[in-house]
Motif scaffolding. Structure first.
Motif, short mmCIF file in Angstrom:
data_model
loop_
_atom_site.label_atom_id
_atom_site.label_comp_id
_atom_site.label_asym_id
_atom_site.label_seq_id
_atom_site.Cartn_x
_atom_site.Cartn_y
_atom_site.Cartn_z
N LEU A 135 51.85 11.41 9.98
CA LEU A 135 53.27 11.67 9.73
C LEU A 135 53.47 12.75 8.67
N ASP A 150 57.41 4.62 15.95
CA ASP A 150 58.03 5.71 15.19
C ASP A 150 58.23 6.88 16.16
N ARG A 152 58.72 9.85 15.70
CA ARG A 152 58.09 11.12 15.31
C ARG A 152 56.65 11.22 15.79
N ARG A 268 51.89 14.15 16.03
CA ARG A 268 53.32 14.39 15.90
C ARG A 268 53.92 14.77 17.25
N GLU A 270 56.94 16.23 17.72
CA GLU A 270 57.91 17.32 17.70
C GLU A 270 57.33 18.68 18.09
#
Length: 300
Positions: A135, A150, A152, A268, A270
């Protein structure tokens, strides 16, 4: 900050030694090139000695040309890092629990040997630390035993790992009394792992706590050492057993229905994985596929 176009004009002029050719190559007028050089000389002092048939750089001119070259190299490094086209240069970072880490770290080193432009950075850590490190972008890839909740993070099955009852090579363990005679080598997850597995093999057992404890070790790579020396048995994840160098000194007891955990790959969500990470994952999966533990295919 120095205007990039001025520096481009100066560096090209230093290379070609002629204002006209420089202007033609850059698609500028000769007056514009001269103006760019004057701007630079107003800031750094004389940069060029203009001779009838050639230009000569002053010490300040040579220093500025070196600066231009350093900028070009920095620009190239940035573009290479961002494009990461071939995946054969740069850092690969992976953080994992101990058992799978013991198995994968030598595989990562083999990948680095074959790709000397790659730098491998690996860390052993429990699940919460793995999640936090990914993270916080300290590691690009992580493996955990439970998928994190999560948004993310992207989590996908990487492989599975069974628990194994491991005894000294010369021992047998057909009954609970055999285990009590041999004694238990404990570790931080030993009680929980042993309870999960032994309840399958010995459903009416009085509990792991009733077994005599012959030792304790918190180093995943050394838990099997006392077992190999005949001091007790333990229950350990399969990858830790496979990474143990003295395999002939221990023996795995068949416990019937296996206890299997899924190991999850996280990164991740994104942004896409780097080309280096993708290549490393393909390489790791090939080696995981070749071992006895069930792997999972790469996500589409």
């Amino acid at each position: 900050m120095v205007h990039p176009q001025w520096l481009r004009s100066f560096a090209t002029l230093a290379e070609l030694g002629n204002f006209t050719r420089t202007a033609d190559q850059l698609g500028l007028t000769q007056a514009a090139v001269s103006q760019h050089v004057r701007h630079l000389e107003s800031e750094f002092g004389p940069l060029l000695i203009r001779r009838p048939r050639a230009l000569e750089l002053t010490p300040a001119g040579n220093a500025l040309l070196d600066y231009c070259r350093e900028l070009d190299k920095a620009d190239e490094r940035l573009r290479t890092r961002l494009s990461d086209a071939d995946g054969t240069n740069g850092e690969v970072s992976l953080i994992t629990p101990g058992s799978i880490g013991l198995y994968l770290y030598p595989v990562l080193l083999a990948f680095q040997q074959a790709n000397r432009g790659v730098v491998v950075r690996h860390r052993f850590a429990p699940d919460p630390e793995v999640v936090e490190a990914v993270l916080q972008n300290r590691y690009e890839l992580g493996l955990v035993t439970l998928p994190p909740d999560d948004a993310r993070l992207t989590a996908s099955p990487f492989t599975s790992e069974s628990l194994e009852l491991v005894v000294p090579a010369q021992e047998t363990a057909h009954t609970w009394e055999d285990l009590a005679r041999i004694g238990f080598i404990d570790h931080p997850d030993g009680q929980a792992m042993a309870s999960r597995l032994l309840s399958r093999r010995f459903p009416a057992n009085p509990g792991v706590g009733s077994l005599p404890c012959r030792g304790f070790c918190n180093h995943i790579g050394l838990i099997l050492e006392p077992v190999a020396r005949g001091l007790g048995f333990t229950v350990i994840p399969r990858y830790a057993h496979q990474a143990f160098a003295r395999a002939d000194a221990v023996r795995v007891v068949d416990c019937g229905s296996p206890v299997v955990d899924t190991l999850w790959l996280i990164h991740r969500s994104e942004w896409p994985l780097s080309a280096r990470a993708t290549r490393v994952l393909d390489y790791l999966r090939q080696h995981v596929w070749g071992c006895a533990t069930t792997p999972f295919p790469a996500p589409a």
